[in-house]
Write a protein that holds these residues in place. Structure first.
Motif, PDB file in Angstrom:
ATOM      1  N   GLY A 160       0.818  -1.309  -0.041  1.00  0.00           N
ATOM      2  CA  GLY A 160      -0.138   0.149   0.086  1.00  0.00           C
ATOM      3  C   GLY A 160       0.752   1.114   0.011  1.00  0.00           C
ATOM      4  O   GLY A 160       1.948   1.304   0.246  1.00  0.00           O
ATOM      5  N   ARG A 161       0.148   2.346  -0.407  1.00  0.00           N
ATOM      6  CA  ARG A 161       0.961   3.767  -0.341  1.00  0.00           C
ATOM      7  C   ARG A 161       1.204   4.016   1.029  1.00  0.00           C
ATOM      8  O   ARG A 161       2.302   4.823   1.344  1.00  0.00           O
ATOM      9  CB  ARG A 161       0.105   4.585  -0.962  1.00  0.00           C
ATOM     10  CG  ARG A 161      -0.318   4.515  -2.497  1.00  0.00           C
ATOM     11  CD  ARG A 161      -1.101   5.651  -3.005  1.00  0.00           C
ATOM     12  NE  ARG A 161      -0.409   6.794  -2.816  1.00  0.00           N
ATOM     13  CZ  ARG A 161      -0.559   7.886  -3.758  1.00  0.00           C
ATOM     14  NH1 ARG A 161      -1.106   7.630  -4.885  1.00  0.00           N
ATOM     15  NH2 ARG A 161       0.374   8.969  -3.509  1.00  0.00           N
ATOM     16  N   SER A 162       0.603   3.716   1.935  1.00  0.00           N
ATOM     17  CA  SER A 162       1.010   3.958   3.565  1.00  0.00           C
ATOM     18  C   SER A 162       2.287   3.604   3.903  1.00  0.00           C
ATOM     19  O   SER A 162       3.050   4.225   4.473  1.00  0.00           O
ATOM     20  CB  SER A 162      -0.154   3.980   4.384  1.00  0.00           C
ATOM     21  OG  SER A 162      -0.533   2.446   4.517  1.00  0.00           O
ATOM     22  N   ASP A 190       4.744   2.678   1.563  1.00  0.00           N
ATOM     23  CA  ASP A 190       5.464   3.414   0.927  1.00  0.00           C
ATOM     24  C   ASP A 190       5.820   4.780   1.510  1.00  0.00           C
ATOM     25  O   ASP A 190       7.037   5.198   1.615  1.00  0.00           O
ATOM     26  CB  ASP A 190       5.269   3.314  -0.404  1.00  0.00           C
ATOM     27  CG  ASP A 190       6.142   4.064  -1.628  1.00  0.00           C
ATOM     28  OD1 ASP A 190       7.304   3.658  -1.212  1.00  0.00           O
ATOM     29  OD2 ASP A 190       5.853   4.959  -2.297  1.00  0.00           O
ATOM     30  N   LEU A 191       4.927   5.428   1.836  1.00  0.00           N
ATOM     31  CA  LEU A 191       4.954   6.840   2.484  1.00  0.00           C
ATOM     32  C   LEU A 191       6.130   6.672   3.757  1.00  0.00           C
ATOM     33  O   LEU A 191       6.713   7.569   3.835  1.00  0.00           O
ATOM     34  CB  LEU A 191       3.882   7.617   2.603  1.00  0.00           C
ATOM     35  CG  LEU A 191       3.862   8.953   3.408  1.00  0.00           C
ATOM     36  CD1 LEU A 191       4.532   9.784   2.119  1.00  0.00           C
ATOM     37  CD2 LEU A 191       2.256   9.475   3.422  1.00  0.00           C
ATOM     38  N   ARG A 218      10.633   5.691  -5.374  1.00  0.00           N
ATOM     39  CA  ARG A 218       9.669   4.780  -4.852  1.00  0.00           C
ATOM     40  C   ARG A 218      10.478   3.546  -4.810  1.00  0.00           C
ATOM     41  O   ARG A 218      11.116   3.134  -5.533  1.00  0.00           O
ATOM     42  CB  ARG A 218       8.355   4.546  -5.766  1.00  0.00           C
ATOM     43  CG  ARG A 218       7.602   5.782  -5.725  1.00  0.00           C
ATOM     44  CD  ARG A 218       6.440   5.545  -6.576  1.00  0.00           C
ATOM     45  NE  ARG A 218       5.437   6.659  -6.682  1.00  0.00           N
ATOM     46  CZ  ARG A 218       4.432   6.894  -5.928  1.00  0.00           C
ATOM     47  NH1 ARG A 218       4.394   5.875  -4.995  1.00  0.00           N
ATOM     48  NH2 ARG A 218       3.861   8.097  -6.035  1.00  0.00           N
TER      49      ARG A 218
END
Length: 103
Positions: A21-23, A25-26, A76
């Motif tokens: 998920g993006r969370s 990655d962030l 990323r």
């Protein structure tokens, strides 16, 4: 400690080939940026305390580190998650001639 980190210790069963998920990655990008900025603070403190030749090296490091930190933090992760194994149903028992009920 966040729940996400506590759950990270448990084995995860993947049923899809979707990427994380993006969370997640962030979170990793924020960690990388914070680490680089803390290294910049160390360079500034070292520049104040170090003798002349080291002072200039540390000042250059403190000036260059923000641009490197932004590039690394915005990169990323490119790791691919392997896809899930295909489901293979178990073999079903077959009826043989001895099981024939129409005699």
């Amino acid at each position: 400690m966040s729940q996400r980190r506590e759950r990270a210790r448990e084995p995860v069963i993947s049923v899809t080939s979707a990427q994380p998920g993006r969370s997640e990655d962030l979170e990793s990008r924020i960690f990388r940026y914070a680490w680089m900025m803390s290294l910049r603070v160390v360079c500034f403190v070292g520049a104040v305390l170090a003798p002349s030749p080291w002072r200039w090296i540390l000042l250059v490091g403190a000036i260059v580190l923000p641009s490197i930190a932004v590039v690394l933090a915005n990169a990323r992760r490119t790791t691919k998650v392997s896809g899930a194994d295909h489901y293979v149903p178990p073999a079903r028992p077959e009826l043989g001639p001895q099981d024939d009920t129409e005699k």
